[in-house]
Design a protein around this motif. Structure first.
Motif, PDB file in Angstrom:
ATOM      1  N   GLU A  10      -8.547 -18.227   7.582  1.00 49.35           N
ATOM      2  CA  GLU A  10      -7.654 -17.602   6.598  1.00 49.35           C
ATOM      3  C   GLU A  10      -8.212 -17.752   5.188  1.00 49.35           C
ATOM      4  O   GLU A  10      -8.267 -16.799   4.409  1.00 49.35           O
ATOM      5  N   GLU A  11      -8.647 -18.954   4.844  1.00 47.34           N
ATOM      6  CA  GLU A  11      -9.189 -19.202   3.503  1.00 47.34           C
ATOM      7  C   GLU A  11     -10.536 -18.501   3.339  1.00 47.34           C
ATOM      8  O   GLU A  11     -10.867 -18.027   2.251  1.00 47.34           O
ATOM      9  N   LYS A  14      -9.810 -14.975   2.364  1.00 47.30           N
ATOM     10  CA  LYS A  14      -9.391 -14.910   0.958  1.00 47.30           C
ATOM     11  C   LYS A  14     -10.590 -15.044   0.030  1.00 47.30           C
ATOM     12  O   LYS A  14     -10.708 -14.329  -0.971  1.00 47.30           O
ATOM     13  N   CYS A  15     -11.499 -15.965   0.339  1.00 45.43           N
ATOM     14  CA  CYS A  15     -12.697 -16.149  -0.479  1.00 45.43           C
ATOM     15  C   CYS A  15     -13.564 -14.893  -0.451  1.00 45.43           C
ATOM     16  O   CYS A  15     -14.147 -14.516  -1.470  1.00 45.43           O
ATOM     17  N   LYS A  17     -12.522 -11.848  -0.166  1.00 46.09           N
ATOM     18  CA  LYS A  17     -11.870 -10.873  -1.043  1.00 46.09           C
ATOM     19  C   LYS A  17     -12.207 -11.157  -2.501  1.00 46.09           C
ATOM     20  O   LYS A  17     -12.469 -10.245  -3.283  1.00 46.09           O
ATOM     21  N   SER A  62     -10.133 -20.342  -2.221  1.00 44.25           N
ATOM     22  CA  SER A  62     -10.261 -19.062  -2.921  1.00 44.25           C
ATOM     23  C   SER A  62      -9.854 -19.151  -4.387  1.00 44.25           C
ATOM     24  O   SER A  62     -10.458 -18.512  -5.241  1.00 44.25           O
TER      25      SER A  62
END
Length: 69
Positions: A10-11, A14-15, A17, A62
């Motif tokens: 998940e992280e 985000k990173c 993105k 992120s």
């Protein structure tokens, strides 16, 4: 040997993105962000041919990556 995870999927998404959002910055400056898999993301700045990169940082969060860029 136990396989360790340093960044969650998940992280990591985000990173990615955040890294994609700053893609235009990489073309204008001497900065690159690299996805290094389960270790997170590495930001490299200011490449000098004889010395390598002047600054580097590893990010697994992120928000920290966003603030670092």
């Amino acid at each position: 040997m136990e396989k360790k995870i340093y960044i969650t999927e998940e992280e990591r998404a985000k990173c990615q993105k955040v890294a994609d959002a700053f893609a235009e910055l990489y073309e204008l400056t001497d900065v690159v962000v690299v996805d290094v898999g389960r270790y997170g993301f590495v930001m490299l700045k200011y490449y000098a041919p004889l010395h390598g990169f002047e600054e580097d940082a590893i990010f697994t969060d992120s928000r920290a990556l966003f603030e670092g860029l």
